[in-house]
Design a protein around this motif. Sequence first.
Motif, PDB file in Angstrom:
ATOM      1  N   CYS A  83      25.070-115.306  -4.838  1.00 44.04           N
ATOM      2  CA  CYS A  83      25.273-114.098  -4.026  1.00 44.04           C
ATOM      3  C   CYS A  83      23.940-113.486  -3.617  1.00 44.04           C
ATOM      4  O   CYS A  83      23.780-113.024  -2.489  1.00 44.04           O
ATOM      5  CB  CYS A  83      26.120-113.082  -4.794  1.00 44.04           C
ATOM      6  N   SER A  84      22.978-113.500  -4.528  1.00 41.45           N
ATOM      7  CA  SER A  84      21.652-112.977  -4.206  1.00 41.45           C
ATOM      8  C   SER A  84      21.004-113.769  -3.081  1.00 41.45           C
ATOM      9  O   SER A  84      20.373-113.203  -2.185  1.00 41.45           O
ATOM     10  CB  SER A  84      20.751-113.019  -5.438  1.00 41.45           C
ATOM     11  N   SER A  85      21.168-115.074  -3.125  1.00 37.68           N
ATOM     12  CA  SER A  85      20.594-115.925  -2.077  1.00 37.68           C
ATOM     13  C   SER A  85      21.207-115.626  -0.723  1.00 37.68           C
ATOM     14  O   SER A  85      20.500-115.543   0.285  1.00 37.68           O
ATOM     15  CB  SER A  85      20.812-117.394  -2.422  1.00 37.68           C
ATOM     16  N   VAL A  86      22.520-115.458  -0.691  1.00 38.73           N
ATOM     17  CA  VAL A  86      23.194-115.153   0.571  1.00 38.73           C
ATOM     18  C   VAL A  86      22.684-113.828   1.125  1.00 38.73           C
ATOM     19  O   VAL A  86      22.343-113.724   2.317  1.00 38.73           O
ATOM     20  CB  VAL A  86      24.725-115.126   0.386  1.00 38.73           C
ATOM     21  N   LEU A  87      22.598-112.806   0.296  1.00 37.53           N
ATOM     22  CA  LEU A  87      22.147-111.495   0.772  1.00 37.53           C
ATOM     23  C   LEU A  87      20.690-111.522   1.234  1.00 37.53           C
ATOM     24  O   LEU A  87      20.339-110.883   2.230  1.00 37.53           O
ATOM     25  CB  LEU A  87      22.344-110.443  -0.319  1.00 37.53           C
ATOM     26  N   ALA A  88      19.852-112.260   0.513  1.00 36.35           N
ATOM     27  CA  ALA A  88      18.433-112.332   0.890  1.00 36.35           C
ATOM     28  C   ALA A  88      18.257-113.031   2.243  1.00 36.35           C
ATOM     29  O   ALA A  88      17.529-112.543   3.117  1.00 36.35           O
ATOM     30  CB  ALA A  88      17.640-113.056  -0.193  1.00 36.35           C
TER      31      ALA A  88
END
Length: 112
Positions: A5-10
Motif C-alpha cells: 500500500c505504501s508503494s502504491v501511494l508513493a
Amino acid sequence: MKVLCSSVLAFEAIVVLLAIPVALNFGWGSDRTALVVGGGFTLALLLLLAIGTLRRPWGLTAGWVLQAAVIACGFVVPAMFVLGVVFAVLWWVAIHYGSRGDAIKAARSASS
C-alpha cells in the motif's frame, strides 16, 4: 500489506506531481495556475502522509478517499481518469494480496 500500500501511494504521489505541468499546459492553463499547483502539491502531500496512517484502522479508508480524489483529477487532466482507475485497482490489489501475505506470514510464525 503496508509495504504494498505504501508503494502504491508513493508512486501515485509522483504521478500527481508529474500531472501538474500537464494540467498547466494542456488542462486549465494559466488562468488557474495557483489552484492547479496548490491542489496538485496538496494532493501529493496527502498521498505521502497517508502512508503513515496505514497503521491505523482508518488508514485504508483514507487511502480509498485519496483514490477518489486522484480519479477526480481527471476533470483537469483527462488522462488522470485512466491513471486514477489504474491506481485504484492497484490499491485494491495491494490490500487484497497484502492481507493474504500477512496471514501466511502469521501462520508460518505461529507454526514455528
